[in-house]
Design a protein around this motif. Structure first.
Motif, mmCIF file in Angstrom:
data_model
loop_
_atom_site.group_PDB
_atom_site.id
_atom_site.type_symbol
_atom_site.label_atom_id
_atom_site.label_comp_id
_atom_site.label_asym_id
_atom_site.label_seq_id
_atom_site.Cartn_x
_atom_site.Cartn_y
_atom_site.Cartn_z
ATOM 1 N N THR A 144 81.212 99.599 42.873
ATOM 2 C CA THR A 144 80.405 100.335 43.847
ATOM 3 C C THR A 144 78.909 100.099 43.658
ATOM 4 O O THR A 144 78.082 100.905 44.081
ATOM 5 C CB THR A 144 80.700 101.851 43.773
ATOM 6 O OG1 THR A 144 80.543 102.307 42.424
ATOM 7 C CG2 THR A 144 82.103 102.155 44.238
ATOM 8 N N SER A 173 84.278 103.602 48.970
ATOM 9 C CA SER A 173 82.884 103.204 49.123
ATOM 10 C C SER A 173 81.987 104.416 48.941
ATOM 11 O O SER A 173 82.428 105.565 49.086
ATOM 12 C CB SER A 173 82.656 102.592 50.508
ATOM 13 O OG SER A 173 82.812 103.588 51.510
ATOM 14 N N ARG A 174 80.735 104.164 48.635
ATOM 15 C CA ARG A 174 79.819 105.287 48.424
ATOM 16 C C ARG A 174 79.686 106.173 49.664
ATOM 17 O O ARG A 174 79.766 107.403 49.543
ATOM 18 C CB ARG A 174 78.448 104.769 47.973
ATOM 19 C CG ARG A 174 77.482 105.882 47.578
ATOM 20 C CD ARG A 174 76.213 105.328 46.961
ATOM 21 N NE ARG A 174 76.465 104.659 45.699
ATOM 22 C CZ ARG A 174 75.511 104.161 44.924
ATOM 23 N NH1 ARG A 174 74.245 104.245 45.305
ATOM 24 N NH2 ARG A 174 75.815 103.564 43.780
#
Length: 371
Positions: A36, A330-331
């Protein structure tokens, strides 16, 4: 280590074939964080054999710096085999082959001290301490409280098969006392130290600034000590200036008002976040993923509740795949889910492939369906 995962369920005696993968608590955390966008470095020791080559190549392909891994021409790379079942069940088997391995020969003098101190966080595992007397000496050296060290993160990672004698495993309690941030399961604390429940664990570990007690399917609690200094400056970034949270937040319990931890008034808060509902595929690697998610949120200065939620989300990614490593959300996806209100959070139900789901068009209060 190199991990061998069974292609079929059953006892090790009956499984005819295995798939090769990478394993190891610290490398799992480093690889997951690198996925990430965090800059990570793995420092260890492997053999000059083909398994060592495979580990270095596979971990580097995850985006991890492996330049400071030493190669040992005299000792092999460690390997282990496991069954497909849940580690918590009585039928789960793990066979370790790392006595005399390259990693078991690690010493404080044999590692690059500057490389160890260069990061904002230095993450260690109690598994390393079980490998040899030299490795235990290394962990004692790294957990000694000295000026200028990075924020020291320590995952207890108690493995009965490595310690044999629970009396020896109490050394993990001493190592944890030297850390700034500690991860421990309530089951680990019960089996290794005879402690029952998060409060008892906190009474035994008042020193760490943050203590994260993982409570299995129930959730996790983080205790934060508010008295004394906050996180020290780490590298070029001072976490106190990059968003360390206000401790007076909804959902946090102020222990200064609700009781004492160790016979004296302790300035601390406790935050509990329930675990997510997931369709379990395999539990191995979930603890490392949880630690990676919590550390990612810590590096970003997120509040304690969100740190726990990121830990749960990254653990959910690992729980829904068969191997030790999973691609975390995902962030943006993790931030979106971590921001849900309590009702929506408890309604989430995640299945295999959920990190690949396109939820960008969903409202933050909508459930992410199982796949």
């Amino acid at each position: 280590m190199v991990t061998f995962l069974p292609r079929l369920p059953g006892r090790l005696a009956d499984v005819p074939s295995f798939d090769r993968a990478i394993g190891g608590a610290e490398s799992n955390v480093a690889c997951t964080l690198a996925c990430t966008g965090h800059t990570t470095r793995w420092i260890s020791r492997v053999g000059t054999d083909g398994f060592g080559d495979h580990l270095l190549t596979a971990i580097a392909e995850c985006g991890v710096d492996v330049a400071h891994v030493r190669r040992d021409p005299l000792r092999p790379t460690g390997v282990y085999f496991r069954t497909a079942g849940d580690r918590a069940t009585g039928t789960h088997e793990v066979a370790y082959y790392r006595a005399g391995s390259a990693a078991s020969a690690m010493t404080a003098d044999g590692l690059d001290a500057a490389a160890l101190r260069a990061g904002r966080i230095l993450h260690l595992s109690g598994i390393t301490a079980a490998l040899s007397a030299d490795c235990l000496g290394l962990l004692r050296e790294l957990t000694a409280r000295r000026p200028g060290r990075p924020l020291l993160s320590f995952d207890v990672n108690y493995r009965p098969g490595l310690w044999r004698d629970t009396a020896r495993a109490r050394v993990l309690l001493d190592l944890a006392r030297g850390a700034d941030l500690v991860f421990v399961g309530d089951d680990e604390a019960r089996d290794a130290w005879g402690l029952h429940g998060p409060r008892a664990i906190r009474r035994a570990l008042p020193e760490p600034q943050l203590l994260v007690v993982k409570q299995g399917r129930a959730g996790a609690t983080v205790f934060r000590r508010t008295g004394g200094p906050d996180f020290r400056r780490t590298g070029e970034t001072d976490l106190r200036r990059t968003g360390e949270p206000d401790l007076r937040r909804t959902g946090e319990t102020d222990l200064r008002r609700t009781g004492e931890l160790d016979g004296r008034r302790d300035d601390a808060t406790a935050t509990f976040v329930p675990a997510l509902n997931v369709d379990l595929v395999a539990a191995t690697g979930a603890g490392d993923a949880f630690a990676a998610g919590f550390l990612s949120a810590t590096l970003r200065g997120l509040p304690d509740r969100d740190r726990l939620r990121h830990g749960h989300l990254w653990a959910a990614a690992a729980l829904t795949v068969p191997g030790d490593l999973a691609t975390p959300p995902s962030r943006p996806q993790a931030d979106r889910l971590a921001a849900l209100d309590d009702t929506a959070w408890e309604r989430l139900h995640l299945g295999p492939g959920w990190t690949d789901a396109d939820v960008s068009g969903r409202r933050a209060d909508e459930e992410v369906p199982t796949q």
